[in-house]
Design an enzyme around this catalytic site. Sequence first.
Site, PDB file in Angstrom:
ATOM      1  N   ARG A  90       0.916  -1.317   0.130  1.00 13.60           N
ATOM      2  CA  ARG A  90      -0.060   0.009  -0.061  1.00 13.60           C
ATOM      3  C   ARG A  90       0.784   1.146  -0.048  1.00 13.60           C
ATOM      4  NH1 ARG A  90      -3.613  -0.055   4.941  1.00 13.60           N
ATOM      5  NH2 ARG A  90      -1.666  -1.151   5.964  1.00 13.60           N
ATOM      6  N   HIS A 120     -16.416  11.688   2.034  1.00 10.40           N
ATOM      7  CA  HIS A 120     -15.381  11.446   1.290  1.00 10.40           C
ATOM      8  C   HIS A 120     -14.538  12.434   1.044  1.00 10.40           C
ATOM      9  CE1 HIS A 120     -18.126   7.941   1.145  1.00 10.40           C
ATOM     10  NE2 HIS A 120     -17.086   7.143   1.166  1.00 10.40           N
TER      11      HIS A 120
END
Length: 775
Positions: free
Chosen positions: A15, A710
């Site tokens: 990641r 978001h």
Amino acid sequence: MQTHNLGYPRIGSRRELKKASEQYWAGKITAGDLHQTAKQIRHSNWKLQQEAGIDLVPCNDFSFYDQVLDLSLMVGAIPSRYHALMAEKQLPEVDLLFAMARGYQKGGYDVTAMEMTKWFDTNYHYIVPEFTANQQFTLFSDKVVREFNEAKREGFNVKPVLLGPVSYLLLGKEKEEGIHRLELIKQLLPVYLEVLKKLDEAGAYYIQFDEPCLSLNLSEAERQVVKKTYETIKVKFPGIHIILASYFECYGENLSTALSLPVQTLHLDLVRCPSQLEDILKTDFVKKDTRLSLGVVDGRNIWKNDYQQSLSLIWAATAAIGKSRILIAPSCSLLHTPCDLDLEKDEQVLTPELKQWLAFSKQKIHEVVTLKRLANGEDDEALNKSLVENIAVNAARKVSPLIHNQQVKERTAAVQEKDAQRDSVFAVRKEKQQAVLNLPLYPTTTIGSFPQTAEVRSWRAQLKKGELTQEAYDDLIAKETAEAIRWQEETGIDVLVHGEFERNDMVEYFGEQLDGFVFTQNGWVQSYGSRCVKPPVIYGDVSRPRAMTVEWTAYAQSLTKQWVKGMLTGPVTILQWSFVRNDQPRSETCLQIALAICDEVAELETNGIKIIQIDEPAIREGLPLRKENWDSYLDWAVRCFRISASPVADETQIHTHMCYSEFNDIIEHIAAMDADVITIECSRSQMELLDAFAQFNYPNDIGPGVYDIHSPRVPSKEEMVQLMNKAGNVIPAAQLWVNPDCGLKTRHWEETKKALTEMVNAAQALRAQAVVNVE
């Protein structure tokens, strides 16, 4: 015979992109640092695939956020609200991309993010292109050319990947009336041709166009646009080898159009639709020179390939058209699978027996190459041994006692229709619930989770490492929960949540406590932007050995006289957001999960929880791509939700939550779920999603999200009031709740507290407004 790959995970095996992006947003690293991380990921991906033996390695499958957003930048489809940032701030390309994806609220600017929705039937989210009546397109970003040249300089044989122009338009949304987005193809296509010219001049020979909309039910007019588009491209660039890829389904009634296109290679998803190969081989296609790309390795799931099954398809194709016209590939981009199974080192987490059944992206690349070698009939001892081992592993999995639980099978077989019914209809339930709950007009609540700070995450990490005892960990979580309850009370929120500080993920948390699930350490996939999830693996029959959420929910309820919601993830979402066993129908697995959630709902009610939310954000994304298959899926999906929600008394209020979905075409099925309250994402769409509920005269209560969680942007009270007034124009006030779009786990406390305070103030203003209107 050649091999190719449609796309590789862009997040990095550990990641790296997520971490670098979030550090960049926080101002902790420079743009140069971010770009260096991106370059390292791209080079690592190219090298891995080329060294494995992939003949055509994809490029431009990397993105800092989303490939559809990249395309919008490429063609200059940048909404006007960002133009000031471009002209006055002169934002670099990557900052403009982030502003469009996340919103921009600094230096006196306050610009909302673009809408986000699900990518077909996956859990990946894309940024929805916006089109106006006078929409113009111009080449703005040459990222695809830059990355091709970068790969070429480093010695990689790559094929650029582009989302096709027709799918790009169909995946977008008209922001004004009086136009249809597909009419814009005349303005859009010249930009694609300009990009192709640059790629041609740079030396690109193979170019992959993704047209996944060919898996949908298209009209004849839409099919004609596809045909004319690729005829134009062929005339302009006869020397380019176009690989046209559609995936996730059959071509269906679009097959004859696809077969008639002047492209050199046509890709088939033979995992989702193996029968289409036989259909194609019965046509005049066999007399043409066009190649077939056979997507035989599953790009959506993590199970080891069945070489015998794949080889049977490959051999059928080679017998009909010859090896030279065949490419072997995954079914779709590997974006949807984790990076590397070799990173799973802990045998206590993933046992050797289970691990041998799996393949992640790196392993799938090797499966593609191995299948090519086997299909070519190479005589190699190690190769032949791999075939024998593959056959043995797949055979052993089918009969493994890890998979089968007779008690679970007997319980699912005994389910009756009454098990999916509440005692009374909604109108009766609502009166009983209001008598008990005594909630005000425009009741406020949140969707469940509160910010998981670095400190909270560190506690979980310390617990796993044995650096923190379970008792010490529980004490810390209890204090964090108590603080969240106190803050909600002080802020004036009506229905509280415990904050979910003990949970790692809304699916993983439940899967860890259910039999039939197993978890990985590094099985991350991208959901959107920097948001990565680690889906559980459902390998066997599912059951609930013990209560999963009761202790923390009951504890939170004991701290307050206000109502605390029990928070559960629904059976369809747990199914959709997991890697699901492929040895039985998905409907059967979903029913097993529904019964487990049903048991949890009943136990929450027994422990005094009067409001229980069963999240189903994934029910729309599970919808089959072809409409002729919808009813079958919706029947079992809605039934499973109702089974999970039906053991409670009328006085107990059942909520559900859905986000980033279009509901218009399935609204009657949403109503059939019969949740007392549904909360939905609405802020990015400016309440447009409510139109479906209004036109249907949706009878139950609705909480349209009033702000976009978001994005770090904090909306004002006035903005939320305006959105709720738009909602009130189509939905009666007595049915409306006030809440954010989604859970707040990924946000920071500072912005969360400001936004929720504004939300409560907005609800109070709405109540005052209602009193004035009555007077």
